[in-house]
Design a protein around this motif. Structure first.
Motif, short mmCIF file in Angstrom:
data_model
loop_
_atom_site.label_atom_id
_atom_site.label_comp_id
_atom_site.label_asym_id
_atom_site.label_seq_id
_atom_site.Cartn_x
_atom_site.Cartn_y
_atom_site.Cartn_z
N SER A 13 10.27 56.70 66.93
CA SER A 13 10.25 55.62 65.94
C SER A 13 10.42 56.16 64.52
N SER A 14 10.14 57.44 64.33
CA SER A 14 10.31 58.06 63.02
C SER A 14 11.79 58.20 62.64
N ILE A 15 12.66 58.25 63.61
CA ILE A 15 14.09 58.43 63.33
C ILE A 15 14.63 57.27 62.48
N PRO A 16 14.61 56.03 62.97
CA PRO A 16 15.15 54.94 62.15
C PRO A 16 14.30 54.65 60.91
N THR A 17 13.01 54.94 61.00
CA THR A 17 12.14 54.71 59.84
C THR A 17 12.58 55.58 58.66
N ASN A 18 12.85 56.85 58.92
CA ASN A 18 13.28 57.75 57.84
C ASN A 18 14.69 57.44 57.36
N ILE A 19 15.56 57.02 58.24
CA ILE A 19 16.90 56.62 57.81
C ILE A 19 16.81 55.40 56.90
N SER A 20 15.99 54.44 57.27
CA SER A 20 15.81 53.24 56.45
C SER A 20 15.22 53.57 55.09
N GLY A 22 15.40 56.41 53.53
CA GLY A 22 16.39 57.15 52.77
C GLY A 22 17.47 56.26 52.17
N CYS A 23 17.80 55.18 52.87
CA CYS A 23 18.81 54.24 52.35
C CYS A 23 18.37 53.61 51.04
N GLY A 24 17.08 53.48 50.84
CA GLY A 24 16.57 52.85 49.63
C GLY A 24 16.41 53.80 48.46
N ARG A 25 16.78 55.05 48.63
CA ARG A 25 16.62 56.03 47.56
C ARG A 25 17.78 55.97 46.57
N ASN A 26 17.60 56.63 45.45
CA ASN A 26 18.55 56.51 44.32
C ASN A 26 19.72 57.47 44.36
N GLU A 30 18.66 62.54 47.85
CA GLU A 30 17.40 62.02 48.40
C GLU A 30 17.62 61.44 49.79
N PHE A 31 18.72 60.72 49.96
CA PHE A 31 19.05 60.16 51.27
C PHE A 31 19.20 61.28 52.29
N ASN A 32 19.88 62.36 51.90
CA ASN A 32 20.09 63.50 52.77
C ASN A 32 18.75 64.12 53.20
N HIS A 33 17.79 64.16 52.27
CA HIS A 33 16.46 64.68 52.59
C HIS A 33 15.84 63.88 53.74
N PHE A 34 15.93 62.56 53.67
CA PHE A 34 15.36 61.72 54.72
C PHE A 34 16.16 61.81 56.01
N LEU A 35 17.46 62.06 55.90
CA LEU A 35 18.25 62.30 57.12
C LEU A 35 17.81 63.59 57.80
N ASN A 36 17.44 64.60 57.01
CA ASN A 36 16.92 65.83 57.58
C ASN A 36 15.62 65.58 58.34
#
Length: 87
Positions: A13-20, A22-26, A30-36
């Motif tokens: 469940s952490s997979i889509p949570t972190n992608i979501s 990251g999508c809201g970042r500026n 930052e998005f890449n960090h959450f994709l990692n």
């Protein structure tokens, strides 16, 4: 078995949570960090599936189905990361 089940649910469940998140970042960085982080969770999920198979908590055919799915998710995350960093 309960511990692995609980950990598998949290990791997957952490997979889509972190992608979501990251999508809201500026920024793409930052998005890449959450994709990692999402990728790390996908790798954890993959390992827990292997462990579940090895401990005979799931059948081989169930493992194969889930393994195909988690590898597809990992591939999509890698592709998105590559697009972000190649701009």
């Amino acid at each position: 078995m309960y511990g692995i089940t609980s950990q598998l649910r949290r990791a997957s469940s952490s997979i889509p949570t972190n992608i979501s998140e990251g999508c809201g970042r500026n920024s793409d960085a930052e998005f890449n960090h959450f994709l990692n982080i999402a990728l790390g969770s996908a790798l954890e999920t993959e390992y827990l599936l292997i462990l579940s198979k090895d401990l005979r908590y799931i059948e081989e055919n169930t493992f194969i189905d889930f393994d195909i799915k988690i590898n597809s998710i990992k591939s999509k995350i890698y592709s998105l990361k590559n697009k972000l960093t190649s701009q």
